[in-house]
Design a protein around this motif. Sequence first.
Motif, PDB file in Angstrom:
ATOM      1  N   ILE A 235       0.804  -1.222   0.000  1.00  0.00           N
ATOM      2  CA  ILE A 235       0.000   0.000   0.000  1.00  0.00           C
ATOM      3  C   ILE A 235       0.835   1.270   0.000  1.00  0.00           C
ATOM      4  CG2 ILE A 235      -2.018  -1.030   1.107  1.00  0.00           C
ATOM      5  CD1 ILE A 235      -0.961   0.136   3.752  1.00  0.00           C
ATOM      6  N   ALA A 236       2.114   1.165   0.379  1.00  0.00           N
ATOM      7  CA  ALA A 236       2.968   2.357   0.398  1.00  0.00           C
ATOM      8  C   ALA A 236       4.424   1.938   0.494  1.00  0.00           C
ATOM      9  CB  ALA A 236       2.611   3.265   1.574  1.00  0.00           C
ATOM     10  N   GLY A 249      -4.827  16.871  12.954  1.00  0.00           N
ATOM     11  CA  GLY A 249      -5.620  16.738  11.748  1.00  0.00           C
ATOM     12  C   GLY A 249      -4.940  15.968  10.635  1.00  0.00           C
ATOM     13  N   LEU A 250      -3.615  15.728  10.754  1.00  0.00           N
ATOM     14  CA  LEU A 250      -2.899  14.986   9.723  1.00  0.00           C
ATOM     15  C   LEU A 250      -3.457  13.571   9.623  1.00  0.00           C
ATOM     16  CD1 LEU A 250      -0.393  14.771   7.766  1.00  0.00           C
ATOM     17  CD2 LEU A 250       0.852  13.856   9.744  1.00  0.00           C
ATOM     18  N   SER A 251      -3.756  13.123   8.400  1.00  0.00           N
ATOM     19  CA  SER A 251      -4.223  11.750   8.186  1.00  0.00           C
ATOM     20  C   SER A 251      -3.052  10.789   8.248  1.00  0.00           C
ATOM     21  CB  SER A 251      -4.920  11.633   6.826  1.00  0.00           C
ATOM     22  OG  SER A 251      -6.117  12.389   6.803  1.00  0.00           O
ATOM     23  N   VAL A 252      -3.236   9.682   8.939  1.00  0.00           N
ATOM     24  CA  VAL A 252      -2.164   8.714   9.141  1.00  0.00           C
ATOM     25  C   VAL A 252      -2.690   7.301   8.912  1.00  0.00           C
ATOM     26  CG1 VAL A 252      -0.942  10.180  10.800  1.00  0.00           C
ATOM     27  CG2 VAL A 252      -2.651   8.534  11.622  1.00  0.00           C
ATOM     28  N   MET A 253      -1.754   6.354   8.895  1.00  0.00           N
ATOM     29  CA  MET A 253      -2.115   4.950   8.754  1.00  0.00           C
ATOM     30  C   MET A 253      -1.104   4.098   9.501  1.00  0.00           C
ATOM     31  SD  MET A 253      -1.032   4.185   4.796  1.00  0.00           S
ATOM     32  CE  MET A 253       0.666   4.388   4.225  1.00  0.00           C
ATOM     33  N   ARG A 265      -6.075   9.811  12.371  1.00  0.00           N
ATOM     34  CA  ARG A 265      -5.559  11.170  12.242  1.00  0.00           C
ATOM     35  C   ARG A 265      -4.919  11.603  13.556  1.00  0.00           C
ATOM     36  NH1 ARG A 265     -10.959  15.097  12.168  1.00  0.00           N
ATOM     37  NH2 ARG A 265     -11.773  14.474  14.220  1.00  0.00           N
ATOM     38  N   VAL A 266      -4.020  12.574  13.463  1.00  0.00           N
ATOM     39  CA  VAL A 266      -3.396  13.133  14.659  1.00  0.00           C
ATOM     40  C   VAL A 266      -4.441  13.945  15.417  1.00  0.00           C
ATOM     41  CG1 VAL A 266      -1.626  14.691  15.537  1.00  0.00           C
ATOM     42  CG2 VAL A 266      -1.124  13.222  13.562  1.00  0.00           C
ATOM     43  N   ARG A 267      -4.577  13.666  16.702  1.00  0.00           N
ATOM     44  CA  ARG A 267      -5.527  14.410  17.537  1.00  0.00           C
ATOM     45  C   ARG A 267      -4.846  15.518  18.308  1.00  0.00           C
ATOM     46  NH1 ARG A 267      -8.786  17.212  18.950  1.00  0.00           N
ATOM     47  NH2 ARG A 267     -10.769  16.850  20.008  1.00  0.00           N
ATOM     48  N   LEU A 315      -0.184   9.200   4.941  1.00  0.00           N
ATOM     49  CA  LEU A 315      -0.756   8.356   3.893  1.00  0.00           C
ATOM     50  C   LEU A 315       0.188   8.146   2.722  1.00  0.00           C
ATOM     51  CD1 LEU A 315      -4.486   9.534   3.817  1.00  0.00           C
ATOM     52  CD2 LEU A 315      -3.375   7.815   5.255  1.00  0.00           C
ATOM     53  N   GLU A 316       1.296   8.877   2.702  1.00  0.00           N
ATOM     54  CA  GLU A 316       2.301   8.700   1.652  1.00  0.00           C
ATOM     55  C   GLU A 316       3.459   7.811   2.113  1.00  0.00           C
ATOM     56  OE1 GLU A 316       1.693   9.829  -1.387  1.00  0.00           O
ATOM     57  OE2 GLU A 316      -0.200  10.576  -0.572  1.00  0.00           O
ATOM     58  N   GLY A 317       3.448   7.414   3.388  1.00  0.00           N
ATOM     59  CA  GLY A 317       4.497   6.535   3.887  1.00  0.00           C
ATOM     60  C   GLY A 317       5.602   7.217   4.650  1.00  0.00           C
ATOM     61  N   SER A 318       5.445   8.479   5.010  1.00  0.00           N
ATOM     62  CA  SER A 318       6.458   9.170   5.818  1.00  0.00           C
ATOM     63  C   SER A 318       6.265   8.822   7.289  1.00  0.00           C
ATOM     64  CB  SER A 318       6.346  10.683   5.639  1.00  0.00           C
ATOM     65  OG  SER A 318       6.686  11.065   4.333  1.00  0.00           O
ATOM     66  N   PRO A 319       7.288   8.262   7.956  1.00  0.00           N
ATOM     67  CA  PRO A 319       7.149   7.838   9.353  1.00  0.00           C
ATOM     68  C   PRO A 319       6.813   8.996  10.287  1.00  0.00           C
ATOM     69  CG  PRO A 319       9.070   6.833   8.354  1.00  0.00           C
ATOM     70  CD  PRO A 319       8.597   7.879   7.393  1.00  0.00           C
TER      71      PRO A 319
END
Length: 355
Positions: A235-236, A249-253, A265-267, A315-319
């Motif tokens: 997936i990435a 607000g940053l979307s994460v996975m 997402r970051v809270r 969502l782009e794979g940045s840790p």
Amino acid sequence: MLSSSLKDVQAEIFTEVFGFSEVASATIVSGTHEYESTFIDPILQSRAEPAEPRAQSSIRTDIALGTVPTERDTDVRLAVLMQSEDLMDSAALARIRAIAHDEVEVIFIGRQVATWTRTRQRPLRIGSSISPISAGYSGTLGFFARSNASDKIGMVSNNHVLANVNGHPVGTRIVQQADGDGGRSADAVGVLGDYVPILFGGLPNSVDAAFAHLDPQIGYDAVNMFGNGNPPPTIATLKRPSSVPALPGLSVMKTGRTTGHTRGRVRAINVNNYVVNMGANRLARFDGQIVFEAEPGATQAFSRAGDSGSLITDLEGSPIALLFAGSTSGGQGNLGITGGNPISLVLRQLNLSWI
């Protein structure tokens, strides 16, 4: 039928249709769970080695029995869950219907396999289950890195996953799949190399992190993240080092042992006095943390127990962070809050570099 009658129906099916043996009621212990059992499969019990993949259907292993409600609150029906279409028009199913007086609901569920994160992975994959040998629990392999001190390549997860909260010495064998998922000595992939001790008594911690040296012959995939499915899809690709700020607000996975691939997402960031129960009511305080929640509209939690050690990325794979704690309530949809150590702190405290 009544629930008590359904129990007798299942017992008759177990003995007459499945050929199970009835034994005196005994408590079966599986990990930290206990349950009562009065029927055993003598064939499966006698197997010393895992069974070969099934070439054809088997009544013993392809039919499960459960309970489903009816329109009346006091009544239930027998649920017959079928893994093989070959048995959908079989004499065995006909006999089950007869024993249950046709008060059944037949449900085709297809072949059931363990989620890939809980099974043996070679090459090793980010997100698969991992633990010390004979640990009795499961955690998650977060990512791969290189020790700046020894130049050895290894796996990063939590202290409480790889060292059992300061409890295991350096050199302890690490297995994948995790001991809690059936891993044994033959599944050893490395040894505990280093961990950041977790401090108690109100002293602040910055990370819950540990590093295990990989055995030289063990292959690994340090680049890709995988989603849900068997086989799992890519997936990435990890983007290392990360240059993405972890802002609210940053979307994460993440992909973890228990819940697989999930999004959130970051809270909140820079969270101090984040107190975590590390077991046996030992409370550890963490400062400088990031907390996450499920994404808006989600019906599944971002993480659950066993996902500890997962690498959280954008969502782009940045840790972004190393998952280490969580709750089962609060946050978006009351699905729980997840705690993560900023990835830069994990690398710094363990003196590691990306590979």
